[in-house]
Scaffold this active site. Structure first.
Site, PDB file in Angstrom:
ATOM      1  CE  LYS A   1      -0.177  -0.118   5.083  1.00  7.39           C
ATOM      2  NZ  LYS A   1      -1.222  -0.983   6.102  1.00  7.39           N
TER       3      LYS A   1
ATOM      4  CE1 TYR B   1      15.869  31.176   7.076  1.00  2.00           C
ATOM      5  CE2 TYR B   1      15.835  28.792   6.753  1.00  2.00           C
ATOM      6  CZ  TYR B   1      15.766  30.074   6.454  1.00  2.00           C
ATOM      7  OH  TYR B   1      15.635  30.518   5.019  1.00  2.00           O
TER       8      TYR B   1
HETATM    9  C1  LIG Z   1      -0.627  -2.001   6.619  1.00  2.00           C
HETATM   10  C2  LIG Z   1      -1.527  -3.257   6.981  1.00  2.00           C
HETATM   11  C3  LIG Z   1      -0.595  -4.248   7.304  1.00  2.00           C
HETATM   12  C4  LIG Z   1       1.034  -4.156   7.415  1.00  2.00           C
HETATM   13  O1  LIG Z   1       1.264  -3.696   8.725  1.00  2.00           O
HETATM   14  P1  LIG Z   1       2.960  -3.613   8.761  1.00  2.00           P
HETATM   15  O2  LIG Z   1       2.929  -3.136  10.230  1.00  2.00           O
HETATM   16  O3  LIG Z   1       3.575  -2.784   7.910  1.00  2.00           O
HETATM   17  O4  LIG Z   1       3.381  -5.149   8.728  1.00  2.00           O
HETATM   18  C5  LIG Z   1      -1.287  -5.430   7.683  1.00  2.00           C
HETATM   19  N1  LIG Z   1      -2.529  -5.585   7.659  1.00  2.00           N
HETATM   20  C6  LIG Z   1      -3.397  -4.470   7.591  1.00  2.00           C
HETATM   21  C7  LIG Z   1      -4.741  -4.840   7.585  1.00  2.00           C
HETATM   22  C8  LIG Z   1      -2.698  -3.247   7.280  1.00  2.00           C
HETATM   23  O5  LIG Z   1      -3.496  -2.228   6.935  1.00  2.00           O
END
Ligand SMILES: *Cc1c(COP(=O)(O)O)cnc(C)c1O
Length: 369
Positions: free
Chosen positions: A35, A258
């Site tokens: 994702k 800054y």
């Molecule tokens: C993002 C997600 C994962 C993966 O999580 P990680 O901590 O990156 O391994 C797994 N299951 C669901 C439902 C997610 O949204």
């Protein structure tokens, strides 16, 4: 010459990290979570290294289409399910599995006007209170879907809120896992339970057909600082690298950057690096965030500006204009700066840094080393 900042994607590291997931979840199918454009890496850049996964999981139908365009014919799971009834036509056309987590999604599936063979991951809210059906309603929803002609396969799914540590003083998985098991125990169907933290910490003990490996694939430890990537034998899959573009010799009492938030208490040599918050480096990180210069560890100095930040070169006498600076990841001299250490100084996590590299940073792929 382009500005020297760049992000490098290490395909060997991705392939290695997938093997680590397999080692900890040897009885399971490993879905690679890609994702958010593969956690900021780029789906097309990670695909060659991750295509031996058993499936992919993501959120966005457009990303799923990109994956199909790369030639992937295996499972693709939409982690948030569909966002409209119309999306179900894409699920059929592109053979996408999807979660059902809400009554509205359930209604869309039941009212779908065409014959279909949906592969559904039914999501239980086992305590995180983000997505899913409450345990007391779960079985009824499961029965409803089971009797729906358009549903071909149903998997029981849950997600842990605290697999990386403790939850309300107990092991981070016990309470949620018990609620889930008590609810689904005698129902047929496979399970999908583990994220990265659960795979690494509890993989052998939780039975689940598919696991969903995300952050571990990208070389960030899900339970840092308790465990580092070295502890888990993970390798960084993204390096953010730039160069020194100016050097200043600073006298005692002089300030840097800054707001003059840093004042030297001795003579110092300061390197100015072509990297700032407009590249995705966290402005909130203060003096002292680790960086590598020519592979040698040093620290940032003063405030991060839009296009530049300063580093301490006092002890790195050989550093010159053009010296390599690693903001996170791997130096071409071999040393490693885990993204988790950089994130910790800005009170955030590796996930946010890797997703936050901005569009002006060019990406390169490294297939060796
Ligand atoms: C993002 C997600 C994962 C993966 O999580 P990680 O901590 O990156 O391994 C797994 N299951 C669901 C439902 C997610 O949204």
């Amino acid at each position: 010459m382009p500005r020297p900042i760049r992000a490098i994607i290490h395909q060997n590291a991705l392939a290695h990290n997938l093997q680590i997931a397999r080692k900890h979840a040897s009885q399971h199918e490993v879905f690679a979570v890609i994702k958010a454009n593969a956690y900021g890496h780029g789906i097309e850049r990670v695909y060659p290294a991750l295509k031996t996964a058993d499936g992919f999981a993501l959120l966005d139908i457009e990303e799923a289409k990109r994956l199909r365009a790369l030639g992937w014919t295996g499972p693709i799971l939409l982690l948030e399910g569909i966002f409209s009834a119309q999306d179900l036509f894409d699920c059929t056309q592109y053979q996408l599995s999807f979660t059902v987590h809400s009554a509205l999604q359930l209604q869309w599936v039941r009212q779908h006007p065409e014959p279909a063979q949906f592969d559904i991951f039914l999501k239980m809210n086992s305590g995180m209170n983000r997505l899913g059906f409450q345990p007391q309603h779960y079985r009824e929803v499961w029965q409803t879907l089971k009797s729906c002609a358009a549903v071909n396969n149903l998997t029981h799914m849950m997600h842990f809120s605290d697999a990386d540590g403790e939850r309300l003083g107990q092991s981070g998985i016990d309470a949620q896992f018990k609620i889930f098991e008590d609810t689904v125990q005698d129902l047929p169907g496979e399970r999908s339970i583990c994220n990265s933290a659960a795979i690494l910490r509890h993989g052998s003990q939780l039975s689940s057909k598919t696991v969903r490996a995300g952050i571990l694939l990208y070389g960030s430890s899900p339970d840092f600082p308790q465990h580092s990537i070295q502890d888990w034998d993970l390798q960084p899959s993204m390096s953010l690298r730039s160069e020194i573009i100016a050097i200043q010799n600073v006298k005692p009492k002089q300030t840097v950057g800054y707001g003059s938030t840093f004042q030297a208490d001795q003579a110092m040599r300061i390197g100015v690096v072509a990297c700032g918050y407009a590249d995705g480096y966290q402005r909130i990180s203060a003096t002292g965030t680790p960086v590598l210069v020519d592979g040698i560890r040093t620290r940032t100095i003063g405030r991060v500006s839009m296009d530049m930040l300063a580093v301490d070169l006092t002890e790195i006498e050989d550093a010159l204009i053009g010296s390599e600076v690693v903001l996170w990841g791997k130096s071409r001299f071999g040393s490693i700066l885990p993204i988790d250490e950089v994130a910790a100084t800005s009170d955030t996590v590796g996930y946010e840094l890797m997703c936050g590299v901005t569009a002006r940073v060019p990406f390169f792929i490294e297939t060796q080393g």
